[in-house]
Write an enzyme that holds these catalytic residues in place. Structure first.
Site, PDB file in Angstrom:
ATOM      1  N   CYS A   2      77.962  -0.301  -9.381  1.00 42.17           N
ATOM      2  CA  CYS A   2      78.426  -0.790  -8.080  1.00 42.17           C
ATOM      3  C   CYS A   2      78.148   0.297  -7.036  1.00 42.17           C
ATOM      4  CB  CYS A   2      79.927  -1.033  -8.127  1.00 42.17           C
ATOM      5  SG  CYS A   2      80.422  -2.149  -9.414  1.00 42.17           S
ATOM      6  N   ARG A  27      72.450  -1.487  -5.800  1.00 43.97           N
ATOM      7  CA  ARG A  27      73.297  -1.152  -6.957  1.00 43.97           C
ATOM      8  C   ARG A  27      74.141  -2.336  -7.390  1.00 43.97           C
ATOM      9  NH1 ARG A  27      73.995   4.243  -7.876  1.00 43.97           N
ATOM     10  NH2 ARG A  27      75.982   3.879  -8.896  1.00 43.97           N
ATOM     11  N   TRP A  75      78.724  -4.944  -8.765  1.00 45.54           N
ATOM     12  CA  TRP A  75      77.907  -5.473  -9.851  1.00 45.54           C
ATOM     13  C   TRP A  75      78.917  -5.762 -10.959  1.00 45.54           C
ATOM     14  CZ3 TRP A  75      73.364  -7.430 -11.229  1.00 45.54           C
ATOM     15  CH2 TRP A  75      73.084  -7.529 -12.566  1.00 45.54           C
ATOM     16  N   ASN A 101      83.629   2.349  -9.471  1.00 49.21           N
ATOM     17  CA  ASN A 101      82.334   2.087 -10.088  1.00 49.21           C
ATOM     18  C   ASN A 101      82.430   2.626 -11.508  1.00 49.21           C
ATOM     19  OD1 ASN A 101      79.665   1.683 -10.746  1.00 49.21           O
ATOM     20  ND2 ASN A 101      79.007   3.635  -9.884  1.00 49.21           N
ATOM     21  N   GLY A 102      82.162   1.783 -12.509  1.00 52.71           N
ATOM     22  CA  GLY A 102      82.242   2.243 -13.909  1.00 52.71           C
ATOM     23  C   GLY A 102      82.921   1.182 -14.759  1.00 52.71           C
ATOM     24  N   GLU A 473      55.238  -9.204 -25.601  1.00 51.46           N
ATOM     25  CA  GLU A 473      55.917  -8.633 -24.425  1.00 51.46           C
ATOM     26  C   GLU A 473      55.007  -7.657 -23.696  1.00 51.46           C
ATOM     27  OE1 GLU A 473      58.289  -9.397 -22.706  1.00 51.46           O
ATOM     28  OE2 GLU A 473      58.781  -7.602 -21.542  1.00 51.46           O
ATOM     29  N   LYS A 477      53.850  -8.071 -19.760  1.00 53.00           N
ATOM     30  CA  LYS A 477      54.053  -7.013 -18.753  1.00 53.00           C
ATOM     31  C   LYS A 477      52.748  -6.768 -18.007  1.00 53.00           C
ATOM     32  CE  LYS A 477      57.505  -7.065 -18.340  1.00 53.00           C
ATOM     33  NZ  LYS A 477      58.224  -8.060 -19.002  1.00 53.00           N
ATOM     34  N   GLU A 480      51.648  -9.860 -15.730  1.00 52.55           N
ATOM     35  CA  GLU A 480      52.436 -10.244 -14.546  1.00 52.55           C
ATOM     36  C   GLU A 480      52.414  -9.201 -13.443  1.00 52.55           C
ATOM     37  OE1 GLU A 480      56.620 -10.944 -15.099  1.00 52.55           O
ATOM     38  OE2 GLU A 480      56.756  -9.530 -16.733  1.00 52.55           O
ATOM     39  N   HIS A 496      41.280 -16.024 -37.029  1.00 53.16           N
ATOM     40  CA  HIS A 496      41.212 -17.495 -36.864  1.00 53.16           C
ATOM     41  C   HIS A 496      40.777 -17.864 -35.457  1.00 53.16           C
ATOM     42  CE1 HIS A 496      43.101 -17.726 -40.772  1.00 53.16           C
ATOM     43  NE2 HIS A 496      43.902 -16.763 -40.365  1.00 53.16           N
ATOM     44  N   LYS A 595      62.159 -13.184  -9.371  1.00 55.38           N
ATOM     45  CA  LYS A 595      62.979 -12.492 -10.368  1.00 55.38           C
ATOM     46  C   LYS A 595      63.741 -13.493 -11.225  1.00 55.38           C
ATOM     47  CE  LYS A 595      64.708  -9.220 -12.689  1.00 55.38           C
ATOM     48  NZ  LYS A 595      63.821  -8.671 -13.752  1.00 55.38           N
TER      49      LYS A 595
HETATM   50  C1  AGP Z   1      59.685 -11.150 -17.413  1.00 54.25           C
HETATM   51  O1  AGP Z   1      59.142  -9.910 -17.011  1.00 54.25           O
HETATM   52  C2  AGP Z   1      59.572 -12.197 -16.344  1.00 54.25           C
HETATM   53  N1  AGP Z   1      60.157 -11.763 -15.124  1.00 54.25           N
HETATM   54  C3  AGP Z   1      60.050 -13.570 -16.813  1.00 54.25           C
HETATM   55  O2  AGP Z   1      59.291 -13.939 -17.944  1.00 54.25           O
HETATM   56  C4  AGP Z   1      61.532 -13.653 -17.206  1.00 54.25           C
HETATM   57  O3  AGP Z   1      61.756 -12.961 -18.421  1.00 54.25           O
HETATM   58  C5  AGP Z   1      61.882 -15.140 -17.416  1.00 54.25           C
HETATM   59  O4  AGP Z   1      61.721 -15.809 -16.187  1.00 54.25           O
HETATM   60  C6  AGP Z   1      63.309 -15.353 -17.939  1.00 54.25           C
HETATM   61  O5  AGP Z   1      64.220 -14.833 -17.007  1.00 54.25           O
HETATM   62  P1  AGP Z   1      65.774 -14.699 -17.459  1.00 54.25           P
HETATM   63  O6  AGP Z   1      65.813 -13.697 -18.564  1.00 54.25           O
HETATM   64  O7  AGP Z   1      66.486 -14.237 -16.225  1.00 54.25           O
HETATM   65  O8  AGP Z   1      66.227 -16.041 -17.939  1.00 54.25           O
END
Ligand code: AGP
Length: 600
Positions: A2, A27, A75, A101-102, A473, A477, A480, A496, A595
Site C-alpha cells: 500500500c 503501490r 492494495w 502498510n504490511g 510460458e 513472454k 507478447e 511430429h 493487463k
Molecule cells: C500473461 O503475461 C498475459 N498478460 C495474459 O496471458 C494473462 O496471463 C491472462 O490474460 C490471464 O490473466 P489473469 O491471470 O489475470 O486471469
C-alpha cells in the site's frame, strides 16, 4: 503493498497528501482515504476506487485550515476493497487514526482480545486492530501507547499514527518501508520517495524497529528502547519516474526482480512445522477429480499445478482453457473440484468458467492475486497470492507466486489425505527466494544472449515434464512483449512436425534442468543440432553434457524437479525482457494487450 503519506507543517495538508498519494498509486489502487486534524477533531474521508474520487470527495468540504494529516492508498490483503476496509482506521472513539502498510499475522488473536475488552472493530482488515491496540494503552501519550501496541504485533508494518489531542505524527517501521522528508518548517513521511520528492530531497530512511516523532518544528527518531538516534540525512538523486520504478527502466523488470520478495509473501505464514498451512473449506474426502481452468500465463501455471497435484497429492487433475471450458458444456460430477487461477481475478473467460461450474453445484477454489476481485468473491474458498500489484502487462511475479501457491495446495491436500509429505519439497520451498535471487544474478549473461537474437523472427521453446509448461510460458513472454513469433512444445513432439522448422536461423531454447527425462532431452538437443538449430540451453550448474551441446548456456541453481519451474522461468522472463527492450518496445504496455482481459 500500500501507499502511506503523512504531512505536518505550515501549509494546508490536504492537497499535499493527495498529490503524494497519486505518486504512490502504483503501490495499490483499490481504495484510498485521508485523515486530517482540524479544530473539530480528526476528520476522516475515504472511499473505494481511485485517488481522483477521494479528491472530489474532499473538494466539497473546506479543510484548508488543517496542517496535519495522514493518507493511504490500498492494495488489499485482508478484507476486500470497500469504504469500511479502506484506511485510515479509527479507534472506538475516533480520536486515534492509523494508516498501515504490511500484514499483521496475529491479527485474529489480537482482534478476539480487543473485542472481549469491548472494542468495536468495524472492518475486515488486519490493520484496524492497531488503532484499537493503541487506544487500549493510550493514557495521554500517543508514542508510549504505540510502543506498547507494537510489542504485541507479529508481522510487517509501516505505520503512521495521528491523535486528536497531540500536534504530531508518530511513525513506526518493521518490514515495510517508511521514508521521512525534511522540508522547511514541514515534515513528510511516505512509503516511498515519489510522494516526497516535490517538497524536499532531504530524507531519512527509517530502519526496522525505529519510531519517528514528527512535528512542524522538527523530528526525533528513536530505537525500540526509546533512545534518540542520530540518523543520517540522505539526498535523493533520482527523478520521480525513476523512483516509482525504483530505478528499474520498466515495471516488468522491477516485478521480475521483486520475485524473491513476492514468493516470500506468498509463502508467509503458510509453512509451519514442516506442514503447509492453508484455511480452505475443501474437504478432499469428497473430491475425486480436480479441474483447473484459466487463461494465458495462468493456464501455464495450471499445467504445472496438474503435475504437482498428481505427483505430490496423487489426485487426478485435468486442465482446461477457461474459454473452451465455458462453451463445451463440460461433463462435471458432484465430487469434482474446480480450481480457477487468475492474477487479476477479473478475466471474463475464467469468471464465466467459474460461474458455469457453480451453476452445476461444483465446489470451487480460487488462486488469485487481486483481493476482493470478482473471482475471489465468487469462489467457495481460495488462496491469495499476496504478490503485490503487478503493473506490467506481461505477468511475471504472479506466475511464480501461482506456482508456489499450487505447490502449497498440493502439500496441503497430501496432508489431508494422510499421505506422507515429502519434507524435502517443504524445506526447499521455503528456500525458494534465495534460489530465485541466484537466478536473477544471471541477468548480465541473459542480457548478452538477448543482444544476439533481437532480430530473430522465430523461436522455439522446448521442455519436458515440469519444464514443458515453462517452455510455453517462456514463449508467451517473448511473443507478447517483443512481437517475435515463438512456440513452446513438449521437446519430444518436435519429431511430429515442428522439426521441419529447424534451420541455422532458428534459435531453440531448451529447458534442460535435471529431471527424470534428462537423457531424453539430450537426444532432442542432438536432433536439433543435427539440423543446424541454434541451441540456447538452460541447465543446472556443472552439467557438462548440456554445456558441450549448447551454443549458449544458462546455468540455473539446482532444485527439485517440482520446484524447478519457479526458478527456470526467471531467465526466460529476463530473455524476453532484454530482447524486447533492445528493440525499443514499450515493454510495460505491449501493443494490442491489456493487463486484464475483462471481455470475451
Ligand atoms: C500473461 O503475461 C498475459 N498478460 C495474459 O496471458 C494473462 O496471463 C491472462 O490474460 C490471464 O490473466 P489473469 O491471470 O489475470 O486471469
Amino acid at each position: 503493498m500500500c501507499g502511506i503519506v503523512g504531512y505536518i507543517g505550515k501549509k494546508s495538508a490536504s492537497p499535499i497528501l493527495i498529490s503524494g498519494l497519486k505518486k504512490l498509486e502504483y503501490r495499490g489502487y483499490d481504495s484510498a482515504g485521508i485523515c486530517l486534524q482540524t479544530a473539530a477533531g480528526l476528520e476522516l474521508v475515504k472511499n473505494k476506487g481511485r485517488i481522483s474520487q477521494l479528491e472530489k470527495d474532499l473538494a466539497v468540504r473546506d479543510f484548508s485550515q488543517s496542517r496535519i494529516g495522514i493518507a493511504h492508498t490500498r492494495w488489499a490483503t485482508h478484507g476486500e476493497p470497500s469504504v469500511i476496509n479502506s484506511h485510515p482506521h479509527f479507534d472506538c472513539l475516533g480520536q486515534i487514526a492509523i494508516v498501515h502498510n504490511g500484514i499483521i499475522e496475529n491479527y485474529q488473536a489480537l482482534k478476539e482480545l480487543l473485542v472481549k475488552e469491548g472494542h468495536k472493530i468495524v472492518s475486515e482488515t488486519d490493520s484496524e486492530i492497531v488503532a484499537h491496540l493503541i487506544e487500549k494503552f493510550h493514557q495521554g501519550d500517543i508514542e508510549k501507547a504505540l510502543r506498547r501496541a507494537l510489542q504485541l504485533l507479529i508481522g510487517a508494518y509501516g505505520l503512521a499514527v495521528l491523535s486528536q489531542k497531540e500536534e504530531k505524527i508518530i511513525v513506526a517501521r518493521k518490514g515495510s518501508p517508511l521514508v521521512i522528508g525534511l522540508g522547511k518548517d514541514e515534515i513528510l513521511v511516505a512509503s516511498d520517495v515519489p510522494a516526497i520528492l516535490a517538497h524536499t530531497k532531504k530524507v531519512i530512511y527509517l530502519s526496522d524497529g525505529e519510531i519517528g516523532i514528527l512535528t512542524a518544528g522538527g523530528y526525533q527518531i528513536k530505537n525500540s528502547a526509546g533512545q534518540i538516534l542520530d540518523k543520517k540525512i540522505e539526498e535523493i538523486k533520482w527523478t520521480v519516474d525513476q523512483i516509482e520504478k525504483k530505478g528499474y527502466k520498466h515495471f516488468m523488470l522491477k516485478e521480475i526482480f521483486e520475485q524473491p520478495q513476492s514468493i516470500a509473501n506468498t509463502l508467509a505464514g503458510r509453512i509451519k512445522n514442516h506442514q503447509a498451512k492453508l484455511s480452505l473449506k475443501t474437504d478432499l474426502k469428497k473430491i475425486n477429480r480436480i479441474i483447473i481452468s484459466a487463461c494465458g500465463t495462468s493456464w501455464h501455471s495450471a499445467l504445472i499445478g496438474k503435475h504437482l497435484l498428481e505427483s505430490i497429492a496423487q489426485i487426478k487433475t485435468e486442465v482446461d482453457y477457461a474459454s473452451e471450458f465455458r462453451y463445451r458444456d463440460p461433463l462435471l460430477y458432484q465430487d469434482d473440484l474446480l480450481i480457477v487461477i487468475s492474477q487479476s481475478g477479473e478475466t471474463a473467460d475464467t469468471l464465466a468458467a467459474l460461474r458455469q461450474a457453480k451453476s452445476k453445484g461444483i465446489e470451487t477454489l480460487g488462486v488469485v492475486n487481486v483481493v476482493g476481485s470478482s473471482i475471489s468473491r465468487e469462489v467457495d474458498s481460495g488462496i491469495y497470492l499476496h504478490a503485490g500489484p503487478e503493473i506490467g502487462v506481461a505477468s511475471t511475479k504472479a506466475f511464480t507466486s501461482q506456482v508456489a501457491a499450487l505447490t502449497l495446495l498440493s502439500l496441503y491436500f497430501t496432508q489431508q489425505k494422510k499421505l506422507v509429505v515429502d519434507k524435502k519439497i517443504i524445506s526447499q520451498l521455503a528456500n525458494l527466494p534465495e534460489k530465485i535471487s541466484q537466478a536473477l544474478a544471471l541477468a548480465p549473461v541473459i542480457k548478452k544472449i538477448a543482444e544476439q537474437f533481437k532480430d530473430s523472427r522465430n523461436f522455439l521453446y522446448l521442455g519436458r515434464g515440469f519444464n514443458f509448461p515453462v517452455a510455453l510460458e517462456g514463449a508467451l513472454k517473448l511473443k507478447e512483449i517483443s512481437y517475435i513469433h515463438a512456440e513452446g512444445y513438449p521437446a519430444a513432439e518436435i519429431k511430429h512436425g515442428p522439426i521441419a522448422l529447424i534451420d541455422k536461423n532458428m534459435p531453440v531454447v531448451f529447458l534442460a534442468s535435471k529431471n527424470n527425462l534428462s537423457a531424453k532431452i539430450v537426444s532432442n538437443i542432438e536432433e536439433v543440432k543435427a539440423r543446424q538449430g541454434i541451441i540456447i540451453a538452460l541447465a543446472n550448474k556443472g552439467d557438462k553434457i548440456i554445456a558441450k551441446l549448447a551454443d549458449y548456456l544458462i546455468e540455473v541453481p539446482d532444485s527439485l524437479p517440482q520446484l524447478s519451474p519457479i526458478i527456470n522461468v526467471v531467465p526466460l522472463q529476463l530473455l524476453a525482457y532484454y530482447i524486447a527492450d533492445s528493440k525499443g518496445l514499450d515493454v510495460d504496455k505491449p501493443r494490442n494487450l491489456a493487463k486484464s482481459v475483462t471481455v470475451e
